[in-house]
Design a protein around this motif. Structure first.
Motif, PDB file in Angstrom:
ATOM      1  N   ALA A   1       0.835  -1.209   0.000  1.00  0.00           N
ATOM      2  CA  ALA A   1       0.000   0.000   0.000  1.00  0.00           C
ATOM      3  C   ALA A   1       0.868   1.258   0.000  1.00  0.00           C
ATOM      4  CB  ALA A   1      -0.929  -0.011   1.212  1.00  0.00           C
ATOM      5  N   LEU A   2       1.906   1.247   0.828  1.00  0.00           N
ATOM      6  CA  LEU A   2       2.808   2.394   0.888  1.00  0.00           C
ATOM      7  C   LEU A   2       3.530   2.585  -0.439  1.00  0.00           C
ATOM      8  CD1 LEU A   2       4.323   4.638   2.381  1.00  0.00           C
ATOM      9  CD2 LEU A   2       5.877   2.893   3.288  1.00  0.00           C
ATOM     10  N   TYR A   3       3.966   1.482  -1.039  1.00  0.00           N
ATOM     11  CA  TYR A   3       4.710   1.584  -2.294  1.00  0.00           C
ATOM     12  C   TYR A   3       3.829   2.109  -3.427  1.00  0.00           C
ATOM     13  CZ  TYR A   3       7.630   0.431  -6.264  1.00  0.00           C
ATOM     14  OH  TYR A   3       8.370   0.511  -7.415  1.00  0.00           O
ATOM     15  N   LEU A   4       2.580   1.671  -3.475  1.00  0.00           N
ATOM     16  CA  LEU A   4       1.680   2.131  -4.533  1.00  0.00           C
ATOM     17  C   LEU A   4       1.432   3.634  -4.425  1.00  0.00           C
ATOM     18  CD1 LEU A   4      -0.929  -0.782  -4.663  1.00  0.00           C
ATOM     19  CD2 LEU A   4       0.922  -0.292  -6.285  1.00  0.00           C
ATOM     20  N   VAL A   5       1.230   4.109  -3.199  1.00  0.00           N
ATOM     21  CA  VAL A   5       1.048   5.552  -2.996  1.00  0.00           C
ATOM     22  C   VAL A   5       2.324   6.301  -3.374  1.00  0.00           C
ATOM     23  CG1 VAL A   5       0.650   7.347  -1.265  1.00  0.00           C
ATOM     24  CG2 VAL A   5      -0.710   5.252  -1.219  1.00  0.00           C
ATOM     25  N   ALA A   6       3.468   5.746  -2.969  1.00  0.00           N
ATOM     26  CA  ALA A   6       4.749   6.378  -3.300  1.00  0.00           C
ATOM     27  C   ALA A   6       4.982   6.377  -4.809  1.00  0.00           C
ATOM     28  CB  ALA A   6       5.887   5.654  -2.591  1.00  0.00           C
ATOM     29  N   LEU A   7       4.574   5.307  -5.476  1.00  0.00           N
ATOM     30  CA  LEU A   7       4.764   5.213  -6.929  1.00  0.00           C
ATOM     31  C   LEU A   7       3.971   6.298  -7.654  1.00  0.00           C
ATOM     32  CD1 LEU A   7       6.113   3.558  -9.170  1.00  0.00           C
ATOM     33  CD2 LEU A   7       4.057   2.118  -9.235  1.00  0.00           C
ATOM     34  N   VAL A   8       2.752   6.525  -7.202  1.00  0.00           N
ATOM     35  CA  VAL A   8       1.954   7.618  -7.776  1.00  0.00           C
ATOM     36  C   VAL A   8       2.650   8.953  -7.530  1.00  0.00           C
ATOM     37  CG1 VAL A   8      -0.240   8.857  -7.628  1.00  0.00           C
ATOM     38  CG2 VAL A   8      -0.220   6.358  -7.559  1.00  0.00           C
ATOM     39  N   GLY A   9       3.192   9.118  -6.319  1.00  0.00           N
ATOM     40  CA  GLY A   9       3.909  10.345  -6.002  1.00  0.00           C
ATOM     41  C   GLY A   9       5.143  10.539  -6.870  1.00  0.00           C
ATOM     42  N   ILE A  10       5.848   9.448  -7.149  1.00  0.00           N
ATOM     43  CA  ILE A  10       7.032   9.523  -8.009  1.00  0.00           C
ATOM     44  C   ILE A  10       6.648  10.028  -9.397  1.00  0.00           C
ATOM     45  CG2 ILE A  10       8.771   8.125  -9.210  1.00  0.00           C
ATOM     46  CD1 ILE A  10       8.835   6.348  -6.677  1.00  0.00           C
ATOM     47  N   VAL A  11       5.562   9.486  -9.935  1.00  0.00           N
ATOM     48  CA  VAL A  11       5.102   9.898 -11.268  1.00  0.00           C
ATOM     49  C   VAL A  11       4.673  11.364 -11.262  1.00  0.00           C
ATOM     50  CG1 VAL A  11       3.351   9.522 -13.044  1.00  0.00           C
ATOM     51  CG2 VAL A  11       4.421   7.559 -11.911  1.00  0.00           C
ATOM     52  N   LEU A  12       3.885  11.750 -10.260  1.00  0.00           N
ATOM     53  CA  LEU A  12       3.377  13.123 -10.207  1.00  0.00           C
ATOM     54  C   LEU A  12       4.498  14.135  -9.990  1.00  0.00           C
ATOM     55  CD1 LEU A  12       0.100  12.640  -8.124  1.00  0.00           C
ATOM     56  CD2 LEU A  12       0.317  13.018 -10.583  1.00  0.00           C
ATOM     57  N   ASN A  13       5.410  13.828  -9.078  1.00  0.00           N
ATOM     58  CA  ASN A  13       6.536  14.742  -8.869  1.00  0.00           C
ATOM     59  C   ASN A  13       7.430  14.800 -10.100  1.00  0.00           C
ATOM     60  OD1 ASN A  13       6.188  15.797  -6.166  1.00  0.00           O
ATOM     61  ND2 ASN A  13       6.613  13.748  -5.395  1.00  0.00           N
ATOM     62  N   GLY A  14       7.534  13.667 -10.785  1.00  0.00           N
ATOM     63  CA  GLY A  14       8.310  13.653 -12.022  1.00  0.00           C
ATOM     64  C   GLY A  14       7.701  14.551 -13.093  1.00  0.00           C
ATOM     65  N   THR A  15       6.369  14.608 -13.145  1.00  0.00           N
ATOM     66  CA  THR A  15       5.722  15.473 -14.143  1.00  0.00           C
ATOM     67  C   THR A  15       6.014  16.945 -13.875  1.00  0.00           C
ATOM     68  OG1 THR A  15       3.655  15.550 -12.856  1.00  0.00           O
ATOM     69  CG2 THR A  15       3.853  13.824 -14.520  1.00  0.00           C
ATOM     70  N   VAL A  16       6.103  17.317 -12.596  1.00  0.00           N
ATOM     71  CA  VAL A  16       6.446  18.709 -12.273  1.00  0.00           C
ATOM     72  C   VAL A  16       7.855  19.027 -12.767  1.00  0.00           C
ATOM     73  CG1 VAL A  16       6.781  20.392 -10.420  1.00  0.00           C
ATOM     74  CG2 VAL A  16       4.917  18.736 -10.269  1.00  0.00           C
ATOM     75  N   LEU A  17       8.769  18.094 -12.586  1.00  0.00           N
ATOM     76  CA  LEU A  17      10.137  18.302 -13.065  1.00  0.00           C
ATOM     77  C   LEU A  17      10.166  18.439 -14.584  1.00  0.00           C
ATOM     78  CD1 LEU A  17      12.076  15.720 -10.846  1.00  0.00           C
ATOM     79  CD2 LEU A  17      11.906  18.187 -10.526  1.00  0.00           C
ATOM     80  N   VAL A  18       9.384  17.614 -15.265  1.00  0.00           N
ATOM     81  CA  VAL A  18       9.366  17.648 -16.730  1.00  0.00           C
ATOM     82  C   VAL A  18       8.847  18.989 -17.242  1.00  0.00           C
ATOM     83  CG1 VAL A  18       8.292  16.664 -18.793  1.00  0.00           C
ATOM     84  CG2 VAL A  18       9.182  15.155 -17.014  1.00  0.00           C
ATOM     85  N   VAL A  19       7.708  19.443 -16.709  1.00  0.00           N
ATOM     86  CA  VAL A  19       7.138  20.699 -17.210  1.00  0.00           C
ATOM     87  C   VAL A  19       8.010  21.891 -16.828  1.00  0.00           C
ATOM     88  CG1 VAL A  19       4.787  19.791 -17.178  1.00  0.00           C
ATOM     89  CG2 VAL A  19       5.641  21.036 -15.185  1.00  0.00           C
ATOM     90  N   THR A  20       8.706  21.806 -15.703  1.00  0.00           N
ATOM     91  CA  THR A  20       9.588  22.907 -15.302  1.00  0.00           C
ATOM     92  C   THR A  20      10.786  23.004 -16.242  1.00  0.00           C
ATOM     93  OG1 THR A  20       8.952  22.604 -12.980  1.00  0.00           O
ATOM     94  CG2 THR A  20      10.930  23.896 -13.412  1.00  0.00           C
ATOM     95  N   VAL A  21      11.332  21.861 -16.620  1.00  0.00           N
ATOM     96  CA  VAL A  21      12.500  21.850 -17.508  1.00  0.00           C
ATOM     97  C   VAL A  21      12.125  22.257 -18.927  1.00  0.00           C
ATOM     98  CG1 VAL A  21      14.220  20.345 -18.591  1.00  0.00           C
ATOM     99  CG2 VAL A  21      13.763  20.152 -16.147  1.00  0.00           C
TER     100      VAL A  21
END
Length: 324
Positions: free
Chosen positions: A31-51
């Motif tokens: 359960a923790l990993y699935l929530v973290a995995l979603v967070g990894i994807v979402l935080n990654g999208t912020v990095l992509v749009v910022t760059v």
């Protein structure tokens, strides 16, 4: 890497050291990993749009990207916890966990300082917008580098006391979770530093709100600002404060919950809430910032376009191979 102290009287360790893969440990880890995995994807999208976006080049954008990068590194560390419990090993030594989770511990603490830097930067921009703009325009690189170094130094400082604790208690058994590296006296130190960092961030945001009200900004702007502040405080900063405060109550008074495994699982539940907060940055930015929302949509359309073009080319490629 140190070996586990098999004479440890830790109740979770005694109950599950020979249990092999156990649902009591695996379900919270998954359960923790699935929530973290979603967070990894979402935080990654912020990095992509910022760059990729030329419109997200301000100091606030840089610091938000830094926060997302730190949270991404932090959340990747939950993979180790999942591997340990799914494999049936269930426990590793504290020093082993500390060393493997070093990037995540560093990223977690860098992110906490980055939150304070972001709130301080916004306060500076509100108090003296022209001076902030002038300094950022003329000394952009040193200004951003200064914030980055502050975060790095704090991350290194925090990592130092965590690793020192790991060396002193090298053989203590742990499940490999990030929160497990903060058990004991080191947890109180982490709580104290994190509490004050978040408290200072809250003070900055409250000051921002009061200053804008004093400047007689329109009611609509006040409403939007208040809404944004509530979101930031309740999700980002509040998530850490609630998690840490509950942790300080769980272990001294955990007997109320009953069996030790239930106390441990409740701690995992708190970690899930914290990681949900850590992964919410992209969602908050999408709904509260027009600039970010436009760039999210732009990148999403570009991704769909690349995927569509790939699918359109693939049949021709297959036909050509078939003709040959």
């Amino acid at each position: 890497m140190a070996s586990i102290n098999t004479s440890s009287n830790d109740q979770i360790y005694l109950a599950y050291r020979f249990a092999g893969p156990s649902a009591d440990l695996i379900v919270p880890a998954v359960a923790l990993y699935l929530v973290a995995l979603v967070g990894i994807v979402l935080n990654g999208t912020v990095l992509v749009v910022t760059v990729t976006s030329n419109s997200l080049r301000g100091s606030a954008n840089f610091l938000m990207a830094l926060i997302c990068l730190c949270e991404l590194v932090h959340q990747i560390g939950h993979t180790f916890f999942l591997v340990v419990v799914i494999s049936g090993i269930n426990f590793v030594s504290l020093l082993t966990a500390d060393l493997i989770l070093t990037p995540s511990i560093f990223g977690l603490n860098c992110g906490l300082m980055a939150m304070l830097c972001a709130s301080g930067d916004r306060l500076f921009a509100v108090i003296s917008p022209f001076k902030h703009l002038a300094i950022f325009t003329k000394y952009k690189f040193p200004y951003l580098l200064g914030h980055l170094l502050i975060c790095v130094f704090y991350g290194a400082f925090s990592l130092n006391y965590v690793l020192s604790n790991g060396l002193e208690n090298a053989g203590n058994p742990t499940t490999g979770s990030i929160s497990g590296t903060f058990n004991g006296p080191v947890g109180y130190k982490f709580f104290a530093f994190t509490f004050f960092l978040n408290l200072f961030s809250i003070c900055c945001y409250v000051a921002i709100f009061l200053i804008i009200r004093h400047k007689n900004v329109t009611q609509q702007t006040n409403t939007r600002l208040l809404r944004s502040l509530v979101i930031i405080l309740s999700i980002s900063v509040g998530g850490y404060l609630i998690n840490l405060a509950m942790y300080q109550l769980v272990y001294p008074f955990g007997y109320i919950l009953g069996f030790p495994i239930r106390i441990w699982q409740f701690g995992c539940f708190l970690d899930i809430l914290l990681n949900a907060a850590a992964g919410s940055n992209a969602i908050v930015l999408y709904f509260s910032s027009t600039a970010y929302r436009q760039n999210f949509k732009k990148e999403f359309r570009a991704m769909i376009g690349r995927f569509s073009n790939k699918n359109a080319v693939q049949p021709t490629h297959l036909v050509n191979n078939y003709i040959r």
